[in-house]
Design a protein around this motif. Structure first.
Motif, PDB file in Angstrom:
ATOM      1  N   GLY A 296     -46.159  14.584 -35.527  1.00 26.32           N
ATOM      2  CA  GLY A 296     -46.810  13.906 -35.111  1.00 26.32           C
ATOM      3  C   GLY A 296     -45.524  13.081 -34.430  1.00 26.32           C
ATOM      4  N   SER A 297     -44.148  13.080 -35.361  1.00 23.95           N
ATOM      5  CA  SER A 297     -43.632  12.350 -34.748  1.00 23.95           C
ATOM      6  C   SER A 297     -43.105  13.116 -33.197  1.00 23.95           C
ATOM      7  N   LYS A 298     -43.143  13.959 -32.657  1.00 20.13           N
ATOM      8  CA  LYS A 298     -42.604  14.793 -31.553  1.00 20.13           C
ATOM      9  C   LYS A 298     -43.751  14.145 -30.245  1.00 20.13           C
ATOM     10  N   LEU A 299     -44.257  12.562 -30.516  1.00 22.99           N
ATOM     11  CA  LEU A 299     -45.285  12.354 -29.947  1.00 22.99           C
ATOM     12  C   LEU A 299     -44.837  11.022 -29.770  1.00 22.99           C
ATOM     13  N   ASN A 300     -43.908   9.901 -30.396  1.00 18.98           N
ATOM     14  CA  ASN A 300     -43.859   8.970 -30.948  1.00 18.98           C
ATOM     15  C   ASN A 300     -42.639   8.358 -29.652  1.00 18.98           C
ATOM     16  N   THR A 301     -43.087   7.614 -29.163  1.00 23.21           N
ATOM     17  CA  THR A 301     -42.121   7.514 -27.498  1.00 23.21           C
ATOM     18  C   THR A 301     -41.503   5.808 -27.707  1.00 23.21           C
ATOM     19  N   GLU A 302     -41.706   5.386 -28.489  1.00 26.51           N
ATOM     20  CA  GLU A 302     -41.581   3.941 -29.154  1.00 26.51           C
ATOM     21  C   GLU A 302     -39.895   4.109 -29.177  1.00 26.51           C
ATOM     22  N   ALA A 303     -39.862   2.742 -28.419  1.00 26.61           N
ATOM     23  CA  ALA A 303     -38.037   2.255 -28.294  1.00 26.61           C
ATOM     24  C   ALA A 303     -36.679   2.549 -30.007  1.00 26.61           C
ATOM     25  N   ALA A 304     -37.313   2.240 -30.508  1.00 26.19           N
ATOM     26  CA  ALA A 304     -36.922   2.531 -32.206  1.00 26.19           C
ATOM     27  C   ALA A 304     -36.185   3.714 -32.275  1.00 26.19           C
ATOM     28  N   PHE A 305     -37.696   4.902 -32.603  1.00 28.77           N
ATOM     29  CA  PHE A 305     -37.292   6.007 -32.371  1.00 28.77           C
ATOM     30  C   PHE A 305     -36.822   6.705 -31.381  1.00 28.77           C
ATOM     31  N   PHE A 306     -37.094   6.290 -30.299  1.00 26.40           N
ATOM     32  CA  PHE A 306     -35.432   6.817 -29.512  1.00 26.40           C
ATOM     33  C   PHE A 306     -34.596   6.553 -29.518  1.00 26.40           C
ATOM     34  N   GLU A 307     -33.669   4.887 -30.298  1.00 28.54           N
ATOM     35  CA  GLU A 307     -32.439   4.942 -30.132  1.00 28.54           C
ATOM     36  C   GLU A 307     -32.021   5.676 -31.490  1.00 28.54           C
ATOM     37  N   HIS A 308     -33.206   5.143 -33.050  1.00 28.17           N
ATOM     38  CA  HIS A 308     -32.399   6.104 -33.669  1.00 28.17           C
ATOM     39  C   HIS A 308     -31.786   7.655 -33.077  1.00 28.17           C
ATOM     40  N   LEU A 309     -32.839   8.489 -32.826  1.00 24.37           N
ATOM     41  CA  LEU A 309     -32.617   9.998 -32.547  1.00 24.37           C
ATOM     42  C   LEU A 309     -31.240  10.238 -31.550  1.00 24.37           C
ATOM     43  N   PHE A 310     -30.942   9.258 -30.788  1.00 24.07           N
ATOM     44  CA  PHE A 310     -30.196   9.461 -30.535  1.00 24.07           C
ATOM     45  C   PHE A 310     -28.846   9.212 -30.861  1.00 24.07           C
ATOM     46  N   THR A 311     -29.034   8.041 -31.449  1.00 21.12           N
ATOM     47  CA  THR A 311     -27.895   8.225 -32.279  1.00 21.12           C
ATOM     48  C   THR A 311     -27.470   9.181 -33.462  1.00 21.12           C
ATOM     49  N   ARG A 312     -27.948   9.076 -33.647  1.00 26.35           N
ATOM     50  CA  ARG A 312     -27.959  10.533 -34.883  1.00 26.35           C
ATOM     51  C   ARG A 312     -27.658  11.825 -33.979  1.00 26.35           C
ATOM     52  N   GLY A 313     -27.292  11.890 -32.499  1.00 30.69           N
ATOM     53  CA  GLY A 313     -27.374  13.201 -31.774  1.00 30.69           C
ATOM     54  C   GLY A 313     -26.030  12.782 -31.433  1.00 30.69           C
ATOM     55  N   ARG A 314     -25.185  11.313 -31.079  1.00 32.66           N
ATOM     56  CA  ARG A 314     -24.215  11.258 -30.770  1.00 32.66           C
ATOM     57  C   ARG A 314     -23.231  11.571 -32.174  1.00 32.66           C
ATOM     58  N   ASP A 315     -23.414  11.542 -33.257  1.00 33.93           N
ATOM     59  CA  ASP A 315     -23.115  11.367 -34.300  1.00 33.93           C
ATOM     60  C   ASP A 315     -22.434  12.908 -34.776  1.00 33.93           C
ATOM     61  N   ALA A 316     -23.780  13.419 -34.377  1.00 35.68           N
ATOM     62  CA  ALA A 316     -23.894  14.732 -34.719  1.00 35.68           C
ATOM     63  C   ALA A 316     -23.066  15.260 -33.556  1.00 35.68           C
ATOM     64  N   ALA A 317     -22.990  15.202 -31.993  1.00 29.63           N
ATOM     65  CA  ALA A 317     -21.913  16.066 -31.869  1.00 29.63           C
ATOM     66  C   ALA A 317     -20.331  15.379 -31.842  1.00 29.63           C
ATOM     67  N   THR A 318     -20.841  14.437 -31.978  1.00 30.27           N
ATOM     68  CA  THR A 318     -18.998  13.603 -32.560  1.00 30.27           C
ATOM     69  C   THR A 318     -18.612  14.084 -33.438  1.00 30.27           C
ATOM     70  N   ALA A 319     -19.141  14.818 -34.621  1.00 31.79           N
ATOM     71  CA  ALA A 319     -18.412  15.394 -35.637  1.00 31.79           C
ATOM     72  C   ALA A 319     -18.390  17.445 -35.371  1.00 31.79           C
ATOM     73  N   TRP A 320     -19.167  17.662 -34.733  1.00 23.65           N
ATOM     74  CA  TRP A 320     -18.467  18.559 -33.935  1.00 23.65           C
ATOM     75  C   TRP A 320     -17.737  19.102 -33.275  1.00 23.65           C
ATOM     76  N   ILE A 321     -17.592  18.034 -32.056  1.00 20.30           N
ATOM     77  CA  ILE A 321     -16.369  17.753 -31.219  1.00 20.30           C
ATOM     78  C   ILE A 321     -15.765  17.892 -32.291  1.00 20.30           C
ATOM     79  N   ARG A 322     -14.478  17.297 -33.021  1.00 16.07           N
ATOM     80  CA  ARG A 322     -14.241  16.986 -33.527  1.00 16.07           C
ATOM     81  C   ARG A 322     -13.445  18.283 -34.612  1.00 16.07           C
ATOM     82  N   GLN A 323     -14.180  19.033 -35.503  1.00 15.29           N
ATOM     83  CA  GLN A 323     -14.172  19.983 -35.892  1.00 15.29           C
ATOM     84  C   GLN A 323     -13.937  21.706 -35.309  1.00 15.29           C
ATOM     85  N   ASN A 324     -14.602  21.218 -34.232  1.00 14.44           N
ATOM     86  CA  ASN A 324     -14.201  22.654 -33.746  1.00 14.44           C
ATOM     87  C   ASN A 324     -13.899  22.556 -32.454  1.00 14.44           C
TER      88      ASN A 324
END
Length: 363
Positions: A296-324
């Motif tokens: 159900g959350s795959k249809l949620n287009t609220e700005a707060a949800f996008f911001e939440h996922l966007f931030t988590r994505g940047r954090d995941a990429a930051t960690a991956w780049i640092r390690q790999n």
């Protein structure tokens, strides 16, 4: 950057509706970092949208333009979603701090009707907000004729059930709509007189176009659907959500298993060195982000949800780049055995997966 050469990579973007905002964050960080050259992208559904946004931005003005195009696309999806009760949480889900909308009247009504009515019955006017966003955001003439970044979009051919891959020179509104066509929400999309559904059913995403269509040996898979869950699904909703995750991961798991098997043959000397192109597979994910999220959350287009996922994505990429980062171009960093091969098949460790090199002189 200094004069040091960038590391060339190809990126595979998994689909997942609004969960694609996580991929947006990952790509934003990779582009911001500046030490990578993106040779090509493959994507399904929302992953296809992200892939096209990056390619268009790189062609128009480089990394910063690609970041801006990604943001523009997701901002427009958010703005379009404000007009629909389907894409926004109701008071109960907000109070419970749920990103899913299982207690929201608009979603509950849609969920019920979609099980008994076809898209043509539910939407006789054929109005498609996503199509409007795509038309406003993407320049397909530019995309088809640019040679900066290759794009491959995955879709499912309705009549045969076979995988279809739309290449850079085939990009148009219909091909982008086809890769994101959920048959319970949208009517099948016609591309060159053929009918297509969402590519997630059979390729989410497929990586072979990057193997055969790009020179780089390094592929970064951005995965959205959790591979492992430690809690047994009990309710009907939990069972449905888990089935959705498993089926959406099935194709990529099969492809990685095949790559892993071939790599073992080369590592054992059965396939002579130099006979096959070595593929270094990398994985950027954050399963904790998606453990509490259902379909159900795959249809949620609220700005707060996008911001939440966007931030988590940047954090995941930051960690991956640092390690790999230092391993890019040298070896596989994805935990293939733990994630994709299963306990009965993980007796050997492989650092790369070889595949046949295409003879570029052949057309």
């Amino acid at each position: 950057m200094s004069g040091k050469a960038k590391k060339r990579v190809a990126i595979a973007c998994q689909g997942g509706g609004s969960h694609g905002a996580f991929t947006w964050g990952v790509l934003d960080k990779i582009l911001e970092d500046g030490r990578f050259e993106i040779e090509g992208l493959t994507g399904t559904s929302a992953g296809g949208m992200n892939a096209v946004a990056v390619a268009q931005g790189l062609a128009k003005g480089g990394n910063q333009e690609a970041r801006a195009t990604l943001k523009l696309f997701w901002d427009r999806v958010c703005e379009s979603g404000k007009k629909s009760s389907l894409n926004n949480r109701g008071p109960i889900d907000k109070k419970m701090n749920n990103w899913t909308m299982y207690n929201s009247p608009g979603f509950m009504m849609f969920d019920f009707l979609s099980r008994t009515r076809s898209p043509s019955e539910l939407n006789p006017t054929k109005k498609d907000p996503l199509k409007e966003v795509i038309e406003k955001t993407f320049d397909f003439e530019l995309l088809r004729n640019q040679d900066v970044c290759k794009v491959f979009l995955c879709a499912t051919h309705v009549f045969t059930g076979k995988l279809a891959v739309f290449k850079t020179e085939e990009l148009k509104i219909e091909s982008l709509l086809a890769t994101a066509c959920l048959p319970t929400i949208h009517e099948a999309v016609v591309v060159d007189d053929e009918y297509y559904w969402d590519g997630g059913f059979i390729g989410n995403p497929v990586m072979f176009p990057l193997i055969y269509g790009c020179e780089t040996s390094d592929i970064i898979l951005i995965q959205l659907n959790p591979t492992v869950r430690n809690k047994l699904p009990q309710s009907a909703r939990e069972i449905s959500d888990r089935l959705n995750e498993i089926t959406n991961n099935a194709s990529v798991v099969r492809e990685i298993r095949a790559m892993h098997f071939i790599s073992q043959l080369q590592d054992e000397g059965i396939i002579p060195e130099g006979r096959m192109k070595r593929i270094h597979l990398h994985l950027i994910e954050d399963e904790s982000t998606f453990q509490e999220l259902g379909w159900g959350s795959k249809l949620n287009t609220e700005a707060a949800f996008f911001e939440h996922l966007f931030t988590r994505g940047r954090d995941a990429a930051t960690a991956w780049i640092r390690q790999n980062y230092e391993n890019v171009g040298k070896r596989t960093t994805a935990p293939i055995r733990e994630h994709f091969t299963g306990k009965d098949w993980n007796k050997q460790t492989s650092h790369s997966a070889p595949v046949k090199i295409l003879d570029k002189k052949k057309k």
